[in-house]
Every structure is written in structure tokens, then in C-alpha cells.
Design a protein around this motif. Structure first.
Motif, PDB file in Angstrom:
ATOM      1  N   ARG A  42      41.149  30.525  32.155  1.00 14.26           N
ATOM      2  CA  ARG A  42      40.899  30.504  33.500  1.00 14.26           C
ATOM      3  C   ARG A  42      41.559  29.385  34.189  1.00 14.26           C
ATOM      4  N   ASP A  57      31.248  34.067  40.427  1.00 12.13           N
ATOM      5  CA  ASP A  57      31.506  33.121  39.183  1.00 12.13           C
ATOM      6  C   ASP A  57      30.596  33.062  38.341  1.00 12.13           C
ATOM      7  N   THR A  66      41.922  34.208  39.673  1.00 11.41           N
ATOM      8  CA  THR A  66      41.335  34.369  41.026  1.00 11.41           C
ATOM      9  C   THR A  66      41.238  33.088  41.517  1.00 11.41           C
ATOM     10  N   GLY A  67      40.983  31.956  40.714  1.00 16.84           N
ATOM     11  CA  GLY A  67      40.664  30.719  41.451  1.00 16.84           C
ATOM     12  C   GLY A  67      41.711  30.095  41.747  1.00 16.84           C
ATOM     13  N   THR A  90      43.143  27.717  37.473  1.00 22.37           N
ATOM     14  CA  THR A  90      42.748  26.940  38.664  1.00 22.37           C
ATOM     15  C   THR A  90      44.071  26.114  39.071  1.00 22.37           C
TER      16      THR A  90
END
Length: 203
Positions: free
Chosen positions: A175, A23, A150-151, A177
Motif C-alpha cells: 500500500r 479505505d 491510490t493513496g 502512500t
């Protein structure tokens, strides 16, 4: 009787340099690409730095690659924007609003709609924590913006990523999450109806 010299316990080994994670390498790559898009480094230097970033084994090696670049604005701090669906739902957008570096969305029972179509964003990267909970979270990002999911834990409700990977220069990376929960999380670009409304009212 001769006194024996005191025994010396072995000295603990000194810790080595901290290893870089995937990451952290990816975040450095994003900073380098943003710097090239802003004209801070040329594309020949970008290729050389990208290779160093991708092969860096320690945080120190990784930090050296971006040491002369400004920190991403998303790292500047400031309170996150928190949206809670509660019983009646919550939304932000599609009107004009300024995007912070961190957004937290809790779907609750009513759901959350987060629309970046007309948002003002000055960050290279925006972290969006989305928790689908019961009724889910829907996120709309403009064409040219990209998302890293991806998180994200899809949970039982799942994650639907309907975005395209083509990122335009000087646009932020979302991003994503959090967890899909029961209601799930959807991230997409504007649909046909939303595009017509944007085209009819471009201001």
C-alpha cells in the motif's frame, strides 16, 4: 409570586455509530481474501462476506465481518524501516531481508532503491511511505505481488506504477502512500537484467 420551574436545556443527541470509509471497506476485503487463501474460510463463505463488507455502512457492521479472523500481521506494530537518501543514496535489497509492516523512504538528493525481490515478508499488507524529494524512490516488487497506489500524491515528479494487478495467493499487498516530490516515485516488477540475475542465483 410563584417560582417558575427551572428550564431544562435539551439533551444533546447521542452520537450514532461511526460510518465506515472506502479505505476501511477495502482493508476488510483484503483480509477476507487473505483468509480464504490461507484456508480459514471457504470460497462460498468468502463471497457472502465480501458482499457484507462492500455494503457495510458502519464500522461495527464491518468489524463483524472479520471478527473471527486474526488481525493482519502488519497491524502488529514494531518500528518502521526508515531509509534516507541523503547526499549519497540508500538502498535495501535485492538480498535477503525481513520486511516490517511499515517502510518509510525519503529520496533526498541521492535517491532510494527499495527491492523486495528476495525479501522475507510475513505480512498480508505492507505500508510503504515514499517521498521522492529531489532524486526519487524506486521500488521493485516480485511478480505476483500487487500494489495499491491510490493513496499516493504524485507531486511534480509523478508516480509511475508499472506493476500488474494479478495477485498470487499468500502474497502481500504493497500500500503505497506519500508524495512524488520533484524526483518522482517508480514502482515496478524486476526488469530483464534483474530477472537474469535472479534466475542465475535463485538462492
Amino acid at each position: 409570586m410563584t417560582a417558575q420551574p427551572p428550564e431544562h436545556s435539551p439533551r444533546p443527541a447521542e452520537p450514532g455509530p461511526l460510518r465506515a470509509s472506502d479505505d476501511e471497506r477495502e482493508a476488510a476485503v483484503e483480509r477476507l481474501r487473505d483468509a480464504a487463501a490461507e484456508g480459514r474460510i471457504d470460497f462460498g463463505e468468502l463471497d457472502a462476506r465480501l458482499e457484507r463488507a462492500l455494503t457495510a455502512r458502519t464500522r461495527g457492521e464491518l468489524a463483524a465481518v472479520t471478527a473471527d479472523l486474526p488481525a493482519p500481521r502488519a497491524e502488529a506494530g514494531g518500528p518502521p524501516l526508515v531509509l534516507k537518501g541523503g547526499m549519497t543514496g540508500a538502498s535495501r535489497g535485492p538480498g535477503r531481508w525481513e520486511v516490517p509492516g511499515h517502510v518509510i523512504a525519503h529520496g533526498g538528493v541521492g535517491g532510494v532503491a527499495l527491492d523486495f525481490s528476495r525479501a522475507e515478508c510475513h505480512h498480508a499488507e505492507v505500508v510503504v511511505e515514499a517521498y521522492g524529494e529531489t532524486s526519487g524512490v524506486t521500488i521493485v516488487i516480485p511478480d505476483g505481488w500487487t500494489a495499491d497506489t491510490t493513496g499516493m500524491d504524485p507531486g511534480t515528479g509523478g508516480l509511475r506504477d508499472e506493476t500488474t494487478p494479478a495477485r498470487l495467493p499468500r502474497t502481500p499487498l504493497i500500500r503505497l502512500t506519500g508524495s512524488g516530490g520533484i524526483g518522482g516515485v517508480l514502482i515496478r516488477h524486476p526488469n530483464r537484467r534483474e530477472r537474469r540475475k535472479l534466475d542465475a542465483n535463485p538462492a
